[in-house]
Structure formats: C-alpha cells, structure tokens
Enzyme design. Structure first.
Site, PDB file in Angstrom:
ATOM      1  N   SER A  16      37.639   7.273  23.026  1.00 58.70           N
ATOM      2  CA  SER A  16      36.258   7.497  22.647  1.00 58.70           C
ATOM      3  C   SER A  16      35.197   7.070  23.507  1.00 58.70           C
ATOM      4  O   SER A  16      34.447   6.874  22.664  1.00 58.70           O
ATOM      5  CB  SER A  16      35.859   7.692  21.115  1.00 58.70           C
ATOM      6  N   ARG A  17      35.693   7.055  24.544  1.00 58.43           N
ATOM      7  CA  ARG A  17      35.080   6.206  25.658  1.00 58.43           C
ATOM      8  C   ARG A  17      34.679   4.516  25.383  1.00 58.43           C
ATOM      9  O   ARG A  17      33.628   4.058  25.917  1.00 58.43           O
ATOM     10  CB  ARG A  17      33.408   6.799  26.085  1.00 58.43           C
TER      11      ARG A  17
END
Ligand code: FMN
Length: 216
Positions: A194-195
């Site tokens: 999710s970055r």
C-alpha cells in the site's frame, strides 16, 4: 492492445517481499550497501551494478544517464567514463552528483548523493588494462557526447586503431578514467504494501553517519 491512459494508470504492483527497520541496518551505510549488493548478486539480477548517474551544470540544469558501478569501498563508489563527455563537463561546473540503483526483483532502491572527483591515474590505468581490447579501442576512438556526422567515421577510426595497436599494449588515453562519488547522503528504500515503503537514510555530519527513517 492499445496502451491507453487507463492501461497505464492500472499498471501497479503491491510490494510485499521484505521490510527494513532501523534495527536491521548496519551503522555504516557502505556495509549496508555491501549487504544489499551481495543480495542483488546472489539473486542473479541482470547487471545489478547498473546505476543512474545524475549531474547538474552551473545553471542547475540536470542530466542523467546509466553507468556501471566498477568498485566501492569506504571512500565511495567508482565508475569509468570519458573525461570530456557531457557528464564530465557538468562535473567541472558542479561536482555534486547523485546515483540511483533500482532492483525491481528485490523491490529495492538505493539513492546516493555526494561529491565527485577523479580517481588516481594508476587505478584508472589498471582498470583500463583489465578491459577487453575492443572496449579499450572504443574508449580511444569515441569522443563521447560530441556530434558524430556518421557511424562510419567511428567504425573507420576503430579499424585504424585496431591495426595500429595489433599485438601491442594499448595505453589508457588521458581523456578516459574513473570517478569516485564520495557519499554524503545514502537512502535504502524497501517497497512495502500500500505504498507504505521503508526508507532508511544516512547523513554524514560531524564525522559520523546519522540514521533516520523518512516517510514514504
Ligand atoms: C547499461 C548501460 C551501461 C552503461 N555504462 C556506462 C559506463 O560505465 N560509462 C559510460 O561512460 N557510459 C556508460 N553508458 C552510456 C551512458 O549511459 C551515456 O550514454 C554516456 O556515458 C554519455 O553520457 P553523457 O553524454 O551524459 O556524458 C552505459 C549505458 C547503459 C545503457
């Protein structure tokens, strides 16, 4: 299938392979680099020593290109090139530069910023002599980054030099040698889900390396 804006926007990976924490990393970034570089070699990545080398001229105009890492130690990171090339001209105007490695298969990036200087002539000479003859001739024949009116001009020059040096040791030309990037800032980046990536940085201040975590 046509590559539409939507196709591009849907190109993404979620990185889940590994993590990096302050307690994992070495106190010395060169040791940390050595660890990650060994892992890249052991993972049999295609040319793990490929790196982007970015310079900027005296107006701050940036320029980046790929070069090959040919050595590293406590002093820094070494690559070889033409001392009359565009990158070399930038370095005369501004010795600050940056290096970037990206190892997609390991979901890792390493960013290095520092000051660039020429390596000792003897070191360049020794490396030049270890190169294949074709690469030695190429280094003499090619006025890197200058306009070449036709490829045949380069090929003729290579043929001439090949005949001239047949059976002889080829001396390193003055205009060719190594550069050392002495690091002042190094970042190790490990992709996360999710970055929410891990970014651990080292800054050289007051004679020692200070470690921080940066927000992704
Ligand atoms: C995989 C790869 C490796 C390269 N390695 C080097 C290198 O080690 N030294 C070099 O001078 N150019 C290397 N090049 C060529 C440079 O990217 C660049 O074209 C050249 O150095 C001229 O750059 P400049 O005009 O900005 O000085 C490499 C290119 C690629 C794609």
């Amino acid at each position: 299938m046509e590559l539409t804006q939507l196709n591009l926007q849907n190109l993404r990976q979620d990185y889940r392979m590994a993590s990096l924490s302050e307690s994992d990393v070495a106190a010395d970034p060169i040791l940390q680099f050595q660890k990650w570089f060994s892992e890249a070699v052991n993972a049999k990545l295609y040319e793990p020593n490929v790196m982007t080398f970015a310079t900027a001229d005296s107006d701050g105009k940036p320029s980046a290109r790929i070069v090959l890492l040919k050595g590293f130690d406590e002093q820094g990171f070494v690559f070889y090139t033409n001392y009359e090339s565009k990158k070399a001209q930038d370095l005369v105007e501004n010795p600050q530069a940056a290096l970037v490695f990206f190892w997609a298969e390991l979901e890792r990036q390493i960013r290095i910023e520092g000051i660039v200087s020429k390596v000792d002539k003897e070191i360049s000479e020794a490396y030049f002599q270890s190169r294949p003859i074709g690469s030695q001739i190429g280094a003499i024949a090619s006025a890197q980054s200058s306009v070449l009116m036709d490829r045949s001009i380069l090929e003729e020059r290579v043929a001439e030099l090949t005949a001239q040096y047949e059976g002889k040791t080829i001396p390193k030309p003055e205009h060719w040698g190594g550069y050392l990037v002495e690091p002042k800032h190094i970042e190790f980046w490990q992709g996360r889900s999710s970055r929410l990536h891990d970014r651990i940085t080292y800054d050289y201040t007051d004679g020692s390396w200070k470690i921080n975590r940066l927000a992704p």
